[in-house]
Design an enzyme around this catalytic site. Sequence first.
Site, PDB file in Angstrom:
ATOM      1  N   TRP A 125      -0.891   1.584  -6.438  1.00  0.00           N
ATOM      2  CA  TRP A 125      -0.348   1.837  -5.099  1.00  0.00           C
ATOM      3  C   TRP A 125       1.085   1.304  -5.048  1.00  0.00           C
ATOM      4  CZ3 TRP A 125      -1.037  -1.921  -0.554  1.00  0.00           C
ATOM      5  CH2 TRP A 125      -0.670  -1.317   0.663  1.00  0.00           C
ATOM      6  N   ASP A 206      -8.518  -5.775  -5.286  1.00  0.00           N
ATOM      7  CA  ASP A 206      -8.057  -5.170  -4.026  1.00  0.00           C
ATOM      8  C   ASP A 206      -9.009  -4.031  -3.675  1.00  0.00           C
ATOM      9  OD1 ASP A 206      -6.715  -4.238  -1.847  1.00  0.00           O
ATOM     10  OD2 ASP A 206      -5.137  -3.219  -2.988  1.00  0.00           O
ATOM     11  N   LYS A 241      -9.751   1.860   6.645  1.00  0.00           N
ATOM     12  CA  LYS A 241     -10.318   3.175   6.337  1.00  0.00           C
ATOM     13  C   LYS A 241     -11.796   3.241   6.684  1.00  0.00           C
ATOM     14  CE  LYS A 241      -6.635   2.624   3.703  1.00  0.00           C
ATOM     15  NZ  LYS A 241      -5.315   3.175   3.757  1.00  0.00           N
TER      16      LYS A 241
END
Length: 394
Positions: A125, A206, A241
């Site tokens: 990311w 993560d 999310k």
Amino acid sequence: MFNHIKPSSPDPIMSLMEAYMQDPNPQKVNLGIGLYYDHQGKIPLVQAVHIAEQRLLEQQRPHSYPPIEGSALFAGQIQTLLFGEQSAHIATVQTVGGSGALKLGADFIYHFLSRREIWVSDPTWANHWAIFEGAGLKVHTYPYFDDASGQLRFNAMIDTLSSLPEGAVVLLHPCCHNPTGTDLNPEQWRAVLDVVQQRRLLPFFDIAYQGFGDGLDEDCFALREVLKSDVDFLVSNSFSKNVALYGQRLGGLSVRCGSVETASNVKGALKTLIRRSYSCPPTHGSQIVETLLADPQLQQLWAGELATMRQRIKQMRASLSAGLEQGGTTLDYTRIRDQKGMFSYTGLTEHQVSQLRQQYSIYLVAPGRMCLPGLNQQNVDYVTAAILDVTRAA
Ligand code: LMR
């Protein structure tokens, strides 16, 4: 005083969202930022969240300060979600989203462990780079994914991890790897965790997409496996999310320690970092999730809604890859079909991504990261035809 400041380069993901919002084309499709849209193309209000919010409203709670680390109930719930159990050996604090957890973890690594380096997957990311570099860490990569073949670079990954210095900090994605959607299987995780243990590395997990891969528990395989060992580790998690609480900025940082006493000291260190940064976390999001997770019926409702999101993404993967296959694409459509979570690393080139945006108002993150939930029955044929067009033209 400020004239020397040069224009900053726009964030590759957030700026795409802004461009999409401003695009007047009624056929526009947002396949950029990691955001779940439902079958009607709307960002859902999770029903379990709505019910929890109504209960909170009825309680008419005052908006007092929370503890620096957030509420103890919430921290325990985070541990149960991630590890399947609660442990006094784990220091868990509430954070400002998953990004806030990463930043807090990076500050902890820098200021309390005196480490100056971190290894992240290639690719990862984009904001991992920004957050870690911004916290003063030098970012290195370990091999992860080969874009040409669409395969995991597992042996190269193991070789690199095996050569890292003792105590090196390694960022790992337990599920739904961002940006590739390509995850390790259980056997591969065991091999990675063996290296971590033997080389005495410090893993920083993560997990921002828990529940979007195979399920809430299944997606935590690596976390539950590492918990069985004596390895110390960090975990950042996010509720953006899986509870669709993007704007509430809700996450957590957990640090597994060798003893209860160390966990208490680590929590003290995290509180010091939080207090001097933003003092204490906001409360609305955590109260929603606390209420939701404290009621087994609401929790079940939420898990069902999350399962619907997961299934819908899988259906969209199947529809798009079948359409591309039937259209005779040159693209490796099996990636779209098989990768996991919200993202697919499609193999589309930067040029093709730009063509999709310019000619069709279809937005993907370069080079070729597609966020699948932006697809639905109304736009999947349009997107399929556009991809067939730009891949034919290449
Ligand atoms: C993404 O990767 O699109 C998401 O994690 C959202 C973000 O903040 O970049």
